[in-house]
Design an enzyme around this catalytic site. Structure first.
Site, PDB file in Angstrom:
ATOM      1  CD  GLU A   1      -3.871  47.365  44.169  1.00 36.77           C
ATOM      2  OE1 GLU A   1      -4.397  48.434  43.778  1.00 36.77           O
ATOM      3  OE2 GLU A   1      -3.093  47.318  45.141  1.00 36.77           O
TER       4      GLU A   1
ATOM      5  CG  HIS B   1      -7.433  53.350  45.213  1.00 37.03           C
ATOM      6  ND1 HIS B   1      -6.623  53.023  44.156  1.00 37.03           N
ATOM      7  CD2 HIS B   1      -6.966  52.652  46.290  1.00 37.03           C
ATOM      8  CE1 HIS B   1      -5.698  52.158  44.562  1.00 37.03           C
ATOM      9  NE2 HIS B   1      -5.876  51.927  45.846  1.00 37.03           N
TER      10      HIS B   1
ATOM     11  CG  HIS C   1      -7.466  47.415  46.365  1.00 38.44           C
ATOM     12  ND1 HIS C   1      -6.721  46.788  47.341  1.00 38.44           N
ATOM     13  CD2 HIS C   1      -6.906  48.634  46.195  1.00 38.44           C
ATOM     14  CE1 HIS C   1      -5.756  47.604  47.746  1.00 38.44           C
ATOM     15  NE2 HIS C   1      -5.846  48.726  47.055  1.00 38.44           N
TER      16      HIS C   1
END
Length: 355
Positions: free
Chosen positions: A320, A109, A180
């Site tokens: 996502e 991420h 997210h």
């Protein structure tokens, strides 16, 4: 205003930039609140079948809790690269790049100070629209190129939260942005999401290894616990004896989206979730090739959210929209490379209704 959050609890100067709190709403009363710290969606109020409005995303009522949370991604925009990159390494034109290692041996991420941990410039365009911008400097977290990013959110009168991403770079780089939020359609903090009924429009998914990285194969979902082509409760197959579920501690996998059906904007219907108790429905539309379905497997009841309720094991799900994990190192996956002169674009729509 539906949210009871005090905007002053989000006022702080971080790295010379002012953090703030922003609210947008549509004509039907659906309301979303944001902070420009990590470009986070803090709350999202949508009605149930009786018209009762509830906040359906996990999060906190103040900035300090976001900064100090052991779950760093609640409601955040993720970048430069959503999901995992193996060993934090990739090549571009034969040149090696090394990224931050922040998830076992891998990069996750965008790194330890990814887009979720920086302050964006916010511009509220109208009552139902807000936009965030930022330049990610060359070699931030190891990524080449000055990346200029713009993310636009609109709460449409069709009860959609429409997210559009734009980016350009002065050097070749990899880009994979996503949103997210952790959703619970009963309401944040209202127990687990096991009874939610889920459809994912994907005939294939990406198997993972013990480190949650795709192993490179694209596998049919048929006759596996990953077949959500017909709606079923999330819990229906989650406890079966399956190595992939064991590796993910449940569902934490990327699905290869089918190319139809599409909406009027040409976006593919990626997923549809129904919550039987409230009657809330959420549909996800995108132009991305993949969808990461995460079932809240790392929530353990220790985090207490904005309604003073504990976020229990599998107390939320994430859907996502994104390119595939580790695409920079997987030649068989769609490329996430952005070259100078190109414009990166991506769209994700969360549409709400009742049944």
């Amino acid at each position: 205003m539906l949210t009871a959050i005090d905007s002053t609890d989000f006022k702080k100067n971080i790295d010379g930039k002012e953090v703030g709190f922003f609210v947008i709403k549509n004509k039907h009363g659906i309301e979303a609140s944001f902070t420009n710290y990590g470009q986070r969606l803090i709350s999202l109020y949508v009605p149930d079948r009786n018209g009762n409005m509830k906040d359906i995303v996990l999060g906190f009522s103040n900035l300090e809790d976001y900064i100090n949370s052991k779950e760093p991604y609640f409601g955040a925009t993720i970048g430069r690269y959503a999901n995992r990159i193996a060993k934090g390494r990739f090549q571009i034109d034969g040149e090696d790049f090394k990224l931050a290692i922040n998830n076992g041996q891998n990069h996750l991420h965008g790194g330890s100070k990814g887009f979720h941990n920086v302050v964006w410039t916010a511009h509220k365009i109208s009552a139902n629209e807000i936009e965030f911008t930022r330049t990610s400097p060359d070699m931030e977290e190891g990524y080449p190129g000055n990346l200029e990013i713009k993310v636009n959110y609109v709460l449409t009168d069709d009860n959609e939260l429409k997210i559009k991403y734009f980016a350009n770079s002065n050097k070749k780089t990899f880009v994979n942005l996503t949103h997210h939020s952790f959703f619970n359609l009963k309401g944040e903090g209202e127990g687990d999401i096991n009874d939610h009924v889920l459809m994912i429009n994907a005939n294939h998914y990406l198997p993972i290894d013990v480190g949650l990285l795709p192993i490179g194969n694209i596998v049919k979902v048929a006759n596996t616990p990953f077949d959500f082509t017909k709606p079923k409760s999330i819990k229906k197959a989650i406890e079966v004896d399956n190595q992939q579920l064991e590796f993910g501690n449940g569902y934490d996998h990327n699905f290869v989206l089918n190319k139809a059906p599409t909406n009027n904007d040409g976006l593919v219907l990626a997923a549809k979730v129904k919550e039987p108790e409230s009657g809330r429905v959420m549909e996800v539309y995108t132009d991305e090739p993949g969808l990461q379905f995460y079932g809240g497997n790392f929530l353990d009841g220790e985090i207490v959210g904005k309604s003073s309720k504990a976020y229990v094991y599998r107390g939320a799900f994430c859907l996502e929209t994104q390119h595939f994990p580790d695409s920079p190192n997987q030649k068989g996956f769609p490329s996430a490379l952005l070259s100078p002169g190109e414009i990166y674009t991506s769209t994700c729509v969360y549409k709400f209704s009742i049944y």
